[in-house]
Design a protein around this motif. Structure first.
Motif, PDB file in Angstrom:
ATOM      1  N   CYS A 122       0.863  -1.182   0.000  1.00 49.18           N
ATOM      2  CA  CYS A 122       0.000   0.000   0.000  1.00 49.18           C
ATOM      3  C   CYS A 122       0.904   1.238   0.000  1.00 49.18           C
ATOM      4  O   CYS A 122       1.817   1.340   0.822  1.00 49.18           O
ATOM      5  CB  CYS A 122      -0.902  -0.003   1.231  1.00 49.18           C
ATOM      6  SG  CYS A 122      -1.873   1.518   1.446  1.00 49.18           S
ATOM      7  N   VAL A 150       0.492   4.059   1.104  1.00 49.55           N
ATOM      8  CA  VAL A 150       0.333   4.910   2.281  1.00 49.55           C
ATOM      9  C   VAL A 150       0.932   4.256   3.530  1.00 49.55           C
ATOM     10  O   VAL A 150       1.787   4.822   4.202  1.00 49.55           O
ATOM     11  CB  VAL A 150      -1.151   5.260   2.522  1.00 49.55           C
ATOM     12  CG1 VAL A 150      -1.317   6.048   3.819  1.00 49.55           C
ATOM     13  CG2 VAL A 150      -1.704   6.060   1.345  1.00 49.55           C
ATOM     14  N   CYS A 151       0.490   3.027   3.835  1.00 51.32           N
ATOM     15  CA  CYS A 151       0.951   2.365   5.067  1.00 51.32           C
ATOM     16  C   CYS A 151       2.027   1.312   4.821  1.00 51.32           C
ATOM     17  O   CYS A 151       2.588   0.775   5.769  1.00 51.32           O
ATOM     18  CB  CYS A 151      -0.231   1.740   5.800  1.00 51.32           C
ATOM     19  SG  CYS A 151      -0.947   0.312   4.942  1.00 51.32           S
ATOM     20  N   LYS A 201      -7.557  -6.532   5.043  1.00 49.98           N
ATOM     21  CA  LYS A 201      -8.301  -5.271   5.052  1.00 49.98           C
ATOM     22  C   LYS A 201      -8.951  -5.000   3.693  1.00 49.98           C
ATOM     23  O   LYS A 201      -8.524  -5.557   2.675  1.00 49.98           O
ATOM     24  CB  LYS A 201      -7.361  -4.119   5.422  1.00 49.98           C
ATOM     25  CG  LYS A 201      -6.674  -4.280   6.769  1.00 49.98           C
ATOM     26  CD  LYS A 201      -5.617  -3.211   6.988  1.00 49.98           C
ATOM     27  CE  LYS A 201      -4.844  -3.442   8.279  1.00 49.98           C
ATOM     28  NZ  LYS A 201      -3.731  -2.471   8.436  1.00 49.98           N
ATOM     29  N   MET A 219      -4.856   0.436  -3.118  1.00 54.45           N
ATOM     30  CA  MET A 219      -4.426   0.806  -1.777  1.00 54.45           C
ATOM     31  C   MET A 219      -5.519   0.392  -0.799  1.00 54.45           C
ATOM     32  O   MET A 219      -6.619   0.011  -1.212  1.00 54.45           O
ATOM     33  CB  MET A 219      -4.168   2.318  -1.681  1.00 54.45           C
ATOM     34  CG  MET A 219      -5.393   3.175  -1.967  1.00 54.45           C
ATOM     35  SD  MET A 219      -5.014   4.937  -2.182  1.00 54.45           S
ATOM     36  CE  MET A 219      -4.259   5.328  -0.631  1.00 54.45           C
ATOM     37  N   HIS A 220      -5.233   0.437   0.483  1.00 56.83           N
ATOM     38  CA  HIS A 220      -6.263   0.125   1.479  1.00 56.83           C
ATOM     39  C   HIS A 220      -7.375   1.168   1.417  1.00 56.83           C
ATOM     40  O   HIS A 220      -7.105   2.362   1.264  1.00 56.83           O
ATOM     41  CB  HIS A 220      -5.662   0.117   2.893  1.00 56.83           C
ATOM     42  CG  HIS A 220      -4.800  -1.073   3.164  1.00 56.83           C
ATOM     43  ND1 HIS A 220      -3.505  -0.972   3.611  1.00 56.83           N
ATOM     44  CD2 HIS A 220      -5.053  -2.406   3.043  1.00 56.83           C
ATOM     45  CE1 HIS A 220      -2.996  -2.183   3.762  1.00 56.83           C
ATOM     46  NE2 HIS A 220      -3.908  -3.066   3.430  1.00 56.83           N
ATOM     47  N   LYS A 261      -9.171   2.147   3.883  1.00 56.82           N
ATOM     48  CA  LYS A 261      -8.990   3.014   5.046  1.00 56.82           C
ATOM     49  C   LYS A 261      -7.951   4.094   4.749  1.00 56.82           C
ATOM     50  O   LYS A 261      -8.114   5.254   5.142  1.00 56.82           O
ATOM     51  CB  LYS A 261      -8.563   2.188   6.257  1.00 56.82           C
ATOM     52  CG  LYS A 261      -8.387   2.981   7.535  1.00 56.82           C
ATOM     53  CD  LYS A 261      -7.970   2.089   8.700  1.00 56.82           C
ATOM     54  CE  LYS A 261      -7.760   2.903   9.975  1.00 56.82           C
ATOM     55  NZ  LYS A 261      -7.345   2.027  11.112  1.00 56.82           N
ATOM     56  N   CYS A 262      -6.891   3.731   4.058  1.00 60.08           N
ATOM     57  CA  CYS A 262      -5.838   4.698   3.721  1.00 60.08           C
ATOM     58  C   CYS A 262      -6.347   5.729   2.723  1.00 60.08           C
ATOM     59  O   CYS A 262      -5.993   6.915   2.798  1.00 60.08           O
ATOM     60  CB  CYS A 262      -4.616   3.979   3.166  1.00 60.08           C
ATOM     61  SG  CYS A 262      -3.761   2.937   4.371  1.00 60.08           S
ATOM     62  N   GLU A 313      -8.397   8.123   4.610  1.00 55.41           N
ATOM     63  CA  GLU A 313      -7.506   8.971   5.409  1.00 55.41           C
ATOM     64  C   GLU A 313      -6.918  10.082   4.540  1.00 55.41           C
ATOM     65  O   GLU A 313      -6.815  11.242   4.976  1.00 55.41           O
ATOM     66  CB  GLU A 313      -6.384   8.121   6.004  1.00 55.41           C
ATOM     67  CG  GLU A 313      -5.436   8.873   6.921  1.00 55.41           C
ATOM     68  CD  GLU A 313      -6.035   9.272   8.256  1.00 55.41           C
ATOM     69  OE1 GLU A 313      -5.438  10.129   8.933  1.00 55.41           O
ATOM     70  OE2 GLU A 313      -7.106   8.738   8.619  1.00 55.41           O
ATOM     71  N   MET A 314      -6.559   9.758   3.310  1.00 52.75           N
ATOM     72  CA  MET A 314      -6.049  10.765   2.378  1.00 52.75           C
ATOM     73  C   MET A 314      -7.102  11.834   2.112  1.00 52.75           C
ATOM     74  O   MET A 314      -6.822  13.034   2.133  1.00 52.75           O
ATOM     75  CB  MET A 314      -5.642  10.105   1.053  1.00 52.75           C
ATOM     76  CG  MET A 314      -4.312   9.391   1.079  1.00 52.75           C
ATOM     77  SD  MET A 314      -3.952   8.606  -0.518  1.00 52.75           S
ATOM     78  CE  MET A 314      -4.239   9.948  -1.652  1.00 52.75           C
TER      79      MET A 314
END
Length: 299
Positions: free
Chosen positions: A173, A175-176, A185, A196-197, A199-200, A203-204
Motif C-alpha cells: 500500500c 500509504v501504510c 483489510k 491501496m487500502h 482506510k488509507c 484517510e487521504m
C-alpha cells in the motif's frame, strides 16, 4: 408376531443411528466460536515451519516476528502453504493438518482449506479458495472474478470497467506500506488502476489529498472543485509584472503538456481542463517577466 418384532428392531436401530450421528455432530461442533484470536475464530493452533513455534494463526506469527522490537534480520512471515502440524485447542493433541481432531473429534474450523492450511469458524465471510491467486479469499466466489493481468480477484461489478495494471495487487500500500495481495483489510481500486487500502484512501481524503500517491492522477470527480478554481482565479488578477509570464505545465490527469499563463493559485490544463498539473521546465526558453517589470526589480 415375528414381522412386528423385526419392525421394532429396525426402528430402534435407525433411531440409535440418528442419535449417534447427532452426538458426533455435537461433539465436532462443541466450543464453536469460543477459541481463536483477534483474526479468526478457530479451535486449533498452528506450528509454524519457519521457526517451529506455536501461534493461533499466521497473522499472529507475522505480527510477532515483524515487530519493531526484533532485529531486522529475524523478521519473516510464515509460509502458509508449508504448515504441516496443528494443535487442538480443546485437547492439546498435535497432529497433521486436517479439519477434525484425531483425538477428540472436534471440528477445527467450519471452513477448511487443505491447500492454504486455513481454518475459520465464521463462515459468514463466504470464504473461497482461488486457484489462480493460490490463496483463500472472502466475499463469495460467485461475486468475484480473477483478473489475470492485475493478478488478483476483483468484484464482478468491475469486470468491464476497471483499468488493468500488471500485477496491480502485488505491491505494498503506498500509504501504510503493508503488502496488499494477501491483506485482510478492504482494498480500494482507484480509477487509474492502482490499489491501496480503503482506510488509507479515506484517510487521504480527510486530509484533502485527492490524487493517487503512485501516479498523481485524480482519484475522484474533481469537476466541482475545478469550477470553483475557475471563479477564484478569475477574481484574483496577477500583478502587472506577471501578466506576460508563461510557464510550461504537465497534466497529471491526461498527460498533456502545454504553455499557459502563470498564476500563483493553479494552472489549468488546456486539453482536459484539469487543475491537477505541475510546472515543468518545458520545451522553450525559460519564461520571464516583462522588461518593464525587470527594470523595476533592478531599480
Amino acid at each position: 408376531m415375528e414381522i412386528h418384532i423385526q419392525a421394532s428392531l429396525s426402528s430402534r436401530s435407525s433411531s440409535e443411528s440418528e442419535i449417534s450421528a447427532s452426538d458426533n455432530i455435537d461433539a465436532a461442533d462443541r466450543e464453536s466460536g469460543n477459541f481463536g484470536c483477534s483474526h479468526y475464530r478457530r479451535r486449533c493452533k498452528i506450528r509454524t515451519p519457519c521457526c517451529d513455534e506455536i501461534f493461533d494463526c499466521r497473522h499472529c506469527h507475522n505480527e510477532a516476528k515483524n515487530s519493531l522490537e526484533l532485529e531486522t534480520l529475524d523478521s519473516h512471515d510464515v509460509p502458509r502453504h508449508q504448515v504441516q502440524k496443528v494443535i487442538c485447542s480443546l485437547c492439546d493433541t498435535e497432529q497433521d493438518v486436517q479439519q477434525y481432531c484425531m483425538n477428540c473429534g472436534v471440528c477445527f474450523g467450519k471452513y477448511f482449506c487443505s491447500i492454504c492450511k486455513f481454518f475459520d469458524d465464521d463462515v459468514s465471510k463466504n470464504q473461497y479458495h482461488c486457484d489462480e491467486c493460490g490463496i483463500c479469499r472472502t466475499g463469495g466466489k460467485e461475486n468475484f472474478f480473477h483478473c489475470k493481468t492485475c493478478g488478483c480477484c476483483y468484484s464482478k461489478l468491475m469486470k468491464d470497467g476497471h483499468r488493468c495494471i500488471e500485477r496491480a495487487m502485488h505491491h505494498s500500500c503506498p500509504v501504510c506500506f503493508e503488502f496488499l495481495f494477501d491483506t485482510t483489510k478492504d482494498i480500494s481500486v482507484l480509477p487509474c488502476g492502482h490499489t491501496m487500502h480503503l482506510k488509507c484512501a479515506k484517510e487521504m481524503e480527510s486530509h484533502f489529498q485527492y490524487s493517487c500517491p503512485v501516479c498523481s492522477k485524480s482519484i475522484c470527480d474533481m469537476s466541482r472543485l475545478w469550477a470553483k478554481l475557475d471563479t477564484v482565479i478569475a477574481s484574483t488578477p496577477m500583478p502587472d509584472m506577471y501578466k506576460n509570464k508563461k510557464v510550461w505545465i504537465l497534466c497529471n490527469d491526461c498527460g498533456a503538456e502545454g504553455e499557459v499563463q502563470f498564476h500563483v493559485i493553479a494552472h489549468k490544463c488546456l486539453d482536459c481542463k484539469s487543475y491537477n498539473t505541475k510546472q515543468t521546465i518545458g520545451r522553450g526558453p525559460p519564461a520571464s517577466c516583462s522588461s518593464t517589470a525587470v527594470t523595476e526589480i533592478v531599480r
